[in-house]
Design a protein around this motif. Structure first.
Motif, PDB file in Angstrom:
ATOM      1  N   UNK A  56       0.830  -1.204   0.000  1.00  0.00           N
ATOM      2  CA  UNK A  56       0.000   0.000   0.000  1.00  0.00           C
ATOM      3  C   UNK A  56       0.863   1.253   0.000  1.00  0.00           C
ATOM      4  N   UNK A  57       1.923   1.237   0.791  1.00  0.00           N
ATOM      5  CA  UNK A  57       2.842   2.373   0.790  1.00  0.00           C
ATOM      6  C   UNK A  57       3.482   2.588  -0.569  1.00  0.00           C
ATOM      7  N   UNK A  58       3.895   1.506  -1.214  1.00  0.00           N
ATOM      8  CA  UNK A  58       4.520   1.633  -2.532  1.00  0.00           C
ATOM      9  C   UNK A  58       3.534   2.152  -3.575  1.00  0.00           C
ATOM     10  N   UNK A  59       2.252   1.836  -3.405  1.00  0.00           N
ATOM     11  CA  UNK A  59       1.248   2.380  -4.325  1.00  0.00           C
ATOM     12  C   UNK A  59       1.194   3.901  -4.214  1.00  0.00           C
ATOM     13  N   UNK A  60       1.358   4.420  -2.986  1.00  0.00           N
ATOM     14  CA  UNK A  60       1.380   5.872  -2.819  1.00  0.00           C
ATOM     15  C   UNK A  60       2.661   6.475  -3.387  1.00  0.00           C
ATOM     16  N   UNK A  82       1.694  10.145   2.940  1.00  0.00           N
ATOM     17  CA  UNK A  82       0.790   9.016   3.195  1.00  0.00           C
ATOM     18  C   UNK A  82       1.539   7.695   3.062  1.00  0.00           C
ATOM     19  N   UNK A  83       2.427   7.615   2.120  1.00  0.00           N
ATOM     20  CA  UNK A  83       3.248   6.408   1.997  1.00  0.00           C
ATOM     21  C   UNK A  83       4.034   6.161   3.275  1.00  0.00           C
ATOM     22  N   UNK A  84       4.574   7.221   3.852  1.00  0.00           N
ATOM     23  CA  UNK A  84       5.356   7.079   5.078  1.00  0.00           C
ATOM     24  C   UNK A  84       4.509   6.501   6.207  1.00  0.00           C
ATOM     25  N   UNK A  85       3.262   6.938   6.285  1.00  0.00           N
ATOM     26  CA  UNK A  85       2.378   6.402   7.329  1.00  0.00           C
ATOM     27  C   UNK A  85       2.186   4.895   7.158  1.00  0.00           C
ATOM     28  N   UNK A  86       1.911   4.466   5.938  1.00  0.00           N
ATOM     29  CA  UNK A  86       1.692   3.044   5.691  1.00  0.00           C
ATOM     30  C   UNK A  86       2.966   2.243   5.925  1.00  0.00           C
ATOM     31  N   UNK A  87       4.094   2.769   5.508  1.00  0.00           N
ATOM     32  CA  UNK A  87       5.352   2.057   5.746  1.00  0.00           C
ATOM     33  C   UNK A  87       5.604   1.903   7.247  1.00  0.00           C
TER      34      UNK A  87
END
Length: 345
Positions: A56-60, A82-87
């Motif tokens: 999901x992070x990589x999708x962002x 947002x990617x950072x949050x998911x990572x």
């Protein structure tokens, strides 16, 4: 080989329970609740947590790269945050690539700030690293301290609230936290780390905000570091009892402290009874009334024993109060901002 039959059903049930337990923490960190449900709804086991959140992070990150190509740097920066949050959230369940996810979170924030806030500055030293954001002529500088398995990327919301009040903010990872978790272990004498942070920032005074175990670090530092002019804790422990802590908490502490013996010794240090009366700075202690963890004494005694302590209990708030942010975040941010403005050197 994946589990089948009853075993598969139990694994999926446990994954659903784990996702439900992390719900307000994840949404409090700023991820979209609908997307969270979509991602976690497809988990066959907790072992799928990390890889699913990484994807999901990589999708962002891909969205950010598309936005950059389209000439929209603001969108690119927003997608990277947002990617950072998911990572970061990928690290909440143990799996082999957790250190990789923490590094991805760190890198995503750096890329985001490069386009959104070119004046942001990476500051690193012995036992710490993080980002200094905000105006150079701010009335004060706030250091935001994460907890046991949190990191600077989890608290972008509180950082934004402090920045909105004109403050400079240094969101950090310390020993055993965030991007440093793979190369260092938790330390009880966190005031020494914060002292080095203040030296590196080159400021005379700081505000200090600590979340979860970071609340203990912040209160301890406020008692022992005279340059702390304002302090707030959120869901911070006043005392820990190792024997009463739930097994998952002991397991996390063992991973972050360098083994069960080191974790047990660390937990023995978490007791603010003698230090609370030494906190000279105005202190706001925030607890959630629904935050009940065996072996954890919450913050009411800290507020009562500190000379200038104020206690804010939000009855429906859970751990880190991700389900109650309007009830405490503006008040905390105002407490820090007003105190620092009144004590500007």
């Amino acid at each position: 080989m994946s589990a089948t039959g009853p075993a598969a059903g139990l694994a999926a049930e446990f994954a659903a329970e784990f996702a439900a337990a992390q719900w307000t923490r994840a949404t409090g960190a700023g991820v979209d609740p609908h997307e969270y449900r979509r991602v976690t709804g497809g988990l066959a086991s907790v072992a799928d947590w990390g890889p699913s959140f990484l994807r999901t992070g990589h999708a962002y990150v891909e969205r950010a790269e598309d936005a950059e190509l389209a000439g929209s740097s603001v969108s690119a920066g927003e997608h990277l945050l947002m990617a950072a949050r998911w990572f970061h959230l990928a690290t909440l369940a143990p799996y082999a690539e957790a250190h990789h996810a923490a590094a991805e979170a760190d890198r995503a924030v750096g890329r985001a700030l490069a386009v959104l806030e070119p004046g942001a500055r990476r500051v690193s030293g012995e036992g710490f690293t993080g980002w200094l954001r905000g105006p150079a002529d701010a009335p004060g500088t706030v250091v935001v301290v994460p907890g046991l398995d949190s990191a600077k990327e989890e608290f972008l919301g509180p950082v934004a609230a402090l920045l909105a009040r004109g403050l400079a903010v240094f969101a950090m990872d310390g020993p055993g936290q965030g991007v440093l978790a793979g190369t260092s272990a938790l330390v009880p004498d966190y005031e020494q780390v914060v002292g080095r942070v203040v030296d590196a920032l080159g400021v005379a005074r700081i505000g200090l905000v600590g979340l979860s175990l970071g609340g203990y670090f912040a209160a301890r530092t406020a008692a022992l570091e005279p340059r702390v002019a304002a302090v707030a804790t959120v869901s911070g422990p006043f005392r820990l009892d190792w024997d009463e802590l739930p097994s998952p908490v002991r397991d996390i502490m063992a991973r972050r402290a360098g083994g069960a013996d080191a974790a047990r010794a660390f937990a023995r240090h978490v007791d603010l009874a003698a230090l609370a009366p030494r906190i000279a700075a105005p202190l706001l202690v925030v607890d959630g009334g629904a935050d009940v963890i065996p072996g954890v004494t919450n913050g009411e005694p800290l507020a009562r024993l500190a000379p200038h302590g104020t206690y804010l209990s939000v009855p429906h708030g859970d751990h880190l109060l991700g389900n109650a942010r309007p009830d405490w975040l503006p008040r905390l941010s105002d407490h820090i901002a007003h105190t620092l403005a009144g004590t500007r050197a």
